[in-house]
Design a protein around this motif. Structure first.
Motif, short mmCIF file in Angstrom:
data_model
loop_
_atom_site.label_atom_id
_atom_site.label_comp_id
_atom_site.label_asym_id
_atom_site.label_seq_id
_atom_site.Cartn_x
_atom_site.Cartn_y
_atom_site.Cartn_z
N THR A 14 -3.57 5.73 7.38
CA THR A 14 -3.35 4.44 6.74
C THR A 14 -2.36 4.55 5.60
OG1 THR A 14 -5.58 3.75 7.36
CG2 THR A 14 -4.51 2.52 5.58
N LEU A 15 -2.58 5.52 4.73
CA LEU A 15 -1.67 5.70 3.59
C LEU A 15 -0.28 6.09 4.07
CD1 LEU A 15 -3.98 7.35 0.93
CD2 LEU A 15 -3.08 5.02 0.96
N GLY A 16 -0.21 6.85 5.16
CA GLY A 16 1.09 7.21 5.72
C GLY A 16 1.85 5.98 6.20
N SER A 17 1.13 5.05 6.81
CA SER A 17 1.75 3.80 7.27
C SER A 17 2.25 2.97 6.09
CB SER A 17 0.76 2.98 8.09
OG SER A 17 0.45 3.65 9.29
N ILE A 18 1.43 2.89 5.06
CA ILE A 18 1.84 2.14 3.87
C ILE A 18 3.04 2.81 3.22
CG2 ILE A 18 1.14 1.41 1.55
CD1 ILE A 18 -1.74 1.12 2.74
N ARG A 19 3.00 4.12 3.13
CA ARG A 19 4.12 4.85 2.54
C ARG A 19 5.41 4.59 3.32
NH1 ARG A 19 4.51 9.36 -0.85
NH2 ARG A 19 6.61 10.19 -0.80
N ALA A 20 5.33 4.62 4.65
CA ALA A 20 6.51 4.37 5.49
C ALA A 20 7.07 2.97 5.21
CB ALA A 20 6.15 4.52 6.97
N ASP A 21 6.17 1.99 5.08
CA ASP A 21 6.63 0.63 4.78
C ASP A 21 7.32 0.59 3.42
OD1 ASP A 21 6.67 -2.33 5.27
OD2 ASP A 21 5.47 -2.28 3.43
N ARG A 36 2.46 -4.58 -4.24
CA ARG A 36 1.56 -5.65 -4.72
C ARG A 36 1.01 -6.46 -3.55
NH1 ARG A 36 5.07 -5.49 -9.16
NH2 ARG A 36 6.53 -6.97 -8.24
N SER A 37 1.83 -6.68 -2.55
CA SER A 37 1.39 -7.41 -1.36
C SER A 37 0.32 -6.62 -0.60
CB SER A 37 2.59 -7.68 -0.45
OG SER A 37 2.17 -8.35 0.71
N TRP A 38 0.53 -5.31 -0.44
CA TRP A 38 -0.47 -4.45 0.20
C TRP A 38 -1.79 -4.51 -0.57
CZ3 TRP A 38 -0.62 -2.49 4.86
CH2 TRP A 38 0.56 -2.18 5.54
N VAL A 39 -1.71 -4.41 -1.87
CA VAL A 39 -2.93 -4.43 -2.71
C VAL A 39 -3.65 -5.77 -2.57
CG1 VAL A 39 -3.76 -4.39 -5.09
CG2 VAL A 39 -2.11 -2.68 -4.32
N ALA A 40 -2.91 -6.86 -2.63
CA ALA A 40 -3.51 -8.19 -2.51
C ALA A 40 -4.19 -8.35 -1.14
CB ALA A 40 -2.46 -9.27 -2.71
#
Length: 58
Positions: A14-21, A36-40
């Motif tokens: 999951t964190l890898g996907s977020i990092r890639a984005d 901020r969008s990911w966090v929200a």
């Protein structure tokens, strides 16, 4: 132990996907906006799930 490994693997993916984005963002400002969008989105998801669990516990 197996559950811990599975949970860790899910977290890493999951964190890898977020990092890639975030790395795909064109600027530092865009990175922060996307974060901020990911966090929200994550907080909204957590609220929905917590509400469901509260309602199902009654």
């Amino acid at each position: 132990m197996r559950r811990m490994r599975a949970e860790h693997a899910r977290r890493v993916l999951t964190l890898g996907s977020i990092r890639a984005d975030l790395e795909d963002q064109p600027s530092a400002r865009a990175v922060r906006t996307a974060a901020r969008s990911w966090v929200a989105d994550l907080l909204a998801l957590a609220e929905d799930i917590a509400t469901e669990k509260t309602e199902n516990a009654r």
